[in-house]
Design an enzyme around this catalytic site. Structure first.
Site, PDB file in Angstrom:
ATOM      1  N   HIS A 101       0.835  -1.199   0.000  1.00 45.00           N
ATOM      2  CA  HIS A 101       0.000   0.000   0.000  1.00 45.00           C
ATOM      3  C   HIS A 101       0.870   1.250   0.000  1.00 45.00           C
ATOM      4  O   HIS A 101       2.094   1.169   0.084  1.00 45.00           O
ATOM      5  CB  HIS A 101      -0.991  -0.012   1.172  1.00 45.00           C
ATOM      6  CG  HIS A 101      -0.374   0.006   2.539  1.00 45.00           C
ATOM      7  ND1 HIS A 101       0.359  -1.051   3.039  1.00 45.00           N
ATOM      8  CD2 HIS A 101      -0.380   0.949   3.520  1.00 45.00           C
ATOM      9  CE1 HIS A 101       0.758  -0.756   4.269  1.00 45.00           C
ATOM     10  NE2 HIS A 101       0.336   0.449   4.575  1.00 45.00           N
ATOM     11  N   HIS A 103       1.306   3.914   2.036  1.00 44.25           N
ATOM     12  CA  HIS A 103       1.880   4.612   3.179  1.00 44.25           C
ATOM     13  C   HIS A 103       3.401   4.615   3.092  1.00 44.25           C
ATOM     14  O   HIS A 103       4.031   3.623   2.722  1.00 44.25           O
ATOM     15  CB  HIS A 103       1.410   3.967   4.484  1.00 44.25           C
ATOM     16  CG  HIS A 103      -0.060   4.143   4.728  1.00 44.25           C
ATOM     17  ND1 HIS A 103      -0.766   3.374   5.625  1.00 44.25           N
ATOM     18  CD2 HIS A 103      -0.964   5.007   4.183  1.00 44.25           C
ATOM     19  CE1 HIS A 103      -2.037   3.747   5.625  1.00 44.25           C
ATOM     20  NE2 HIS A 103      -2.175   4.733   4.757  1.00 44.25           N
ATOM     21  N   ASP A 105       5.785   4.413   5.143  1.00 44.54           N
ATOM     22  CA  ASP A 105       6.585   3.419   5.870  1.00 44.54           C
ATOM     23  C   ASP A 105       6.580   2.063   5.178  1.00 44.54           C
ATOM     24  O   ASP A 105       7.208   1.118   5.655  1.00 44.54           O
ATOM     25  CB  ASP A 105       6.132   3.301   7.329  1.00 44.54           C
ATOM     26  CG  ASP A 105       4.717   2.786   7.489  1.00 44.54           C
ATOM     27  OD1 ASP A 105       3.850   3.118   6.653  1.00 44.54           O
ATOM     28  OD2 ASP A 105       4.447   2.054   8.466  1.00 44.54           O
ATOM     29  N   HIS A 106       5.901   1.965   4.040  1.00 39.50           N
ATOM     30  CA  HIS A 106       5.935   0.750   3.221  1.00 39.50           C
ATOM     31  C   HIS A 106       6.445   1.015   1.806  1.00 39.50           C
ATOM     32  O   HIS A 106       6.922   0.096   1.145  1.00 39.50           O
ATOM     33  CB  HIS A 106       4.543   0.105   3.158  1.00 39.50           C
ATOM     34  CG  HIS A 106       4.075  -0.432   4.471  1.00 39.50           C
ATOM     35  ND1 HIS A 106       4.101  -1.772   4.786  1.00 39.50           N
ATOM     36  CD2 HIS A 106       3.623   0.196   5.576  1.00 39.50           C
ATOM     37  CE1 HIS A 106       3.663  -1.945   6.027  1.00 39.50           C
ATOM     38  NE2 HIS A 106       3.359  -0.752   6.522  1.00 39.50           N
ATOM     39  N   HIS A 158      -7.567  -1.092   5.208  1.00 39.77           N
ATOM     40  CA  HIS A 158      -6.517  -0.215   5.740  1.00 39.77           C
ATOM     41  C   HIS A 158      -6.314   0.957   4.783  1.00 39.77           C
ATOM     42  O   HIS A 158      -6.254   2.112   5.195  1.00 39.77           O
ATOM     43  CB  HIS A 158      -5.229  -1.007   5.917  1.00 39.77           C
ATOM     44  CG  HIS A 158      -4.129  -0.233   6.571  1.00 39.77           C
ATOM     45  ND1 HIS A 158      -4.184   0.177   7.879  1.00 39.77           N
ATOM     46  CD2 HIS A 158      -2.942   0.212   6.083  1.00 39.77           C
ATOM     47  CE1 HIS A 158      -3.083   0.851   8.182  1.00 39.77           C
ATOM     48  NE2 HIS A 158      -2.311   0.883   7.103  1.00 39.77           N
ATOM     49  N   ASP A 182      -0.155  -4.248   6.078  1.00 41.68           N
ATOM     50  CA  ASP A 182      -0.871  -3.780   7.254  1.00 41.68           C
ATOM     51  C   ASP A 182      -2.285  -4.330   7.335  1.00 41.68           C
ATOM     52  O   ASP A 182      -3.142  -3.770   8.028  1.00 41.68           O
ATOM     53  CB  ASP A 182      -0.910  -2.252   7.287  1.00 41.68           C
ATOM     54  CG  ASP A 182       0.383  -1.645   7.804  1.00 41.68           C
ATOM     55  OD1 ASP A 182       1.305  -2.417   8.150  1.00 41.68           O
ATOM     56  OD2 ASP A 182       0.482  -0.408   7.850  1.00 41.68           O
ATOM     57  N   HIS A 220       4.793  -5.352  10.381  1.00 40.25           N
ATOM     58  CA  HIS A 220       5.270  -4.717  11.612  1.00 40.25           C
ATOM     59  C   HIS A 220       5.533  -5.750  12.700  1.00 40.25           C
ATOM     60  O   HIS A 220       4.918  -6.821  12.727  1.00 40.25           O
ATOM     61  CB  HIS A 220       4.225  -3.720  12.160  1.00 40.25           C
ATOM     62  CG  HIS A 220       4.054  -2.499  11.326  1.00 40.25           C
ATOM     63  ND1 HIS A 220       4.778  -1.345  11.530  1.00 40.25           N
ATOM     64  CD2 HIS A 220       3.230  -2.243  10.271  1.00 40.25           C
ATOM     65  CE1 HIS A 220       4.399  -0.424  10.649  1.00 40.25           C
ATOM     66  NE2 HIS A 220       3.467  -0.946   9.869  1.00 40.25           N
TER      67      HIS A 220
END
Length: 314
Positions: A101, A103, A105-106, A158, A182, A220
């Protein structure tokens, strides 16, 4: 979610403030965890290697490697420096990035890695605004790299375009591997930022349809906190208690906790147990007004998410 949370999420996903926040996270994590937040171990299956890479403060990126062809696929490479170091250590060629996805942090490493590896393709959902996307994927599309056969599964909730990736174990006679981003964590699931409880329930049910021996590789390291919450809602669950004891031993030595299996997750992950009578009786609202079981399961999932957010925000 509180209004301030929604306002922050909008800034994070729709403006460059999100990217600046990610860069700050990256700098802090590199300083705090120069060797990564957790010690991880690769898994090798008959010429296929899965290498977890600890990045940021609690994220995992992954390299999936065909060891015979020396070709690699990166999943959610948020720290390009850490992923590149693993690529060089393994002596492989990066040919694809699979992004679950949008975001940061990915997806934050997509630009640097795709520029460094000119033939590298960036896969993801066209609905999700993946940075530097070159090859859009739809539900059930398959990415082939050497012996690797990786199927994209649409799992919105998400984010609108969230995908998970299923590495087929049949070509290498080993377990299939689910890279869940996520959507799903050890004993937890992601927040529903761009959907509702019904959407998330449908996505989790997609995962529930996979085999018990499927290995779960989440986005995570949330295991200890998630199992703590699971103990609040199912205090008598012995499978959860056994897993918590193992996870606590791992975390005392800063060892990673992935992978688990989907069979394990069915036994203690409350977000995969909305069909269980004990949880329904403890937390659920009962059947919906039309006697719709999916309606009551979605309501239970929504209540679990609310309680989890109160327990500790993840």
């Amino acid at each position: 979610m509180k209004a301030v949370g929604l306002a922050w999420y909008s800034l994070y996903t729709r403006t460059w403030l999100g990217y600046l926040f990610y860069r700050q996270q990256l700098r802090r994590a590199r300083n705090r965890y120069p060797k990564g937040h957790s010690k991880t171990q690769p898994r090798l299956f008959n010429g296929v290697k899965v290498l977890p890479i600890p990045v940021l403060s609690d994220n995992y990126s992954y390299l999936i490697i065909d060891t015979q062809a020396q070709l690699a696929v990166a999943v959610d490479p948020s720290d390009p420096r850490a992923v590149q170091a693993s690529i060089e250590k393994e002596g492989v060629t990066l040919v694809a990035i699979l992004c679950t996805h949008k975001h940061w942090d990915h997806s934050g490493g997509n630009r640097d890695l795709s520029r460094r590896h000119r033939d590298c393709r960036v896969y993801g959902s066209p609905q999700d605004g993946i940075p530097y996307l070159t090859h859009p994927l739809c539900h059930q599309d398959v990415v082939s790299v050497g012996r690797l056969q990786i199927r994209a599964l649409a799992t919105p909730g998400h984010t609108q375009g969230h995908l998970v990736y299923l590495l087929d174990g049949e070509p290498y006679k080993g377990p299939s591997c689910l890279f869940s981003g996520d959507l799903l964590f050890l004993s937890g699931c992601g927040r529903t930022f761009e959907g509702n409880a019904e959407t998330m329930l449908s996505s989790l049910d997609t995962v529930l349809g996979l085999g018990d021996d499927t290995l779960l590789w989440p986005g995570h390291e949330y295991a200890e906190e998630n199992l703590g919450f699971a103990g609040v809602v199912e205090p008598e669950n012995l499978a959860r208690e056994r897993k918590m004891q193992w996870v606590q031993r791992q975390r005392l030595e800063r060892k990673g906790t992935c992978p688990s299996t989907l069979g394990e997750e069915r036994s203690y992950n409350p977000f995969l147990r909305t069909h269980c009578l004990a949880l329904q009786e403890a937390l659920g609202p009962g059947p919906g007004p039309t006697g719709d079981d999916d309606c009551s399961r979605a309501q239970l999932l929504e209540e679990l998410r609310r309680l989890k957010d109160m327990h500790k925000s993840k």
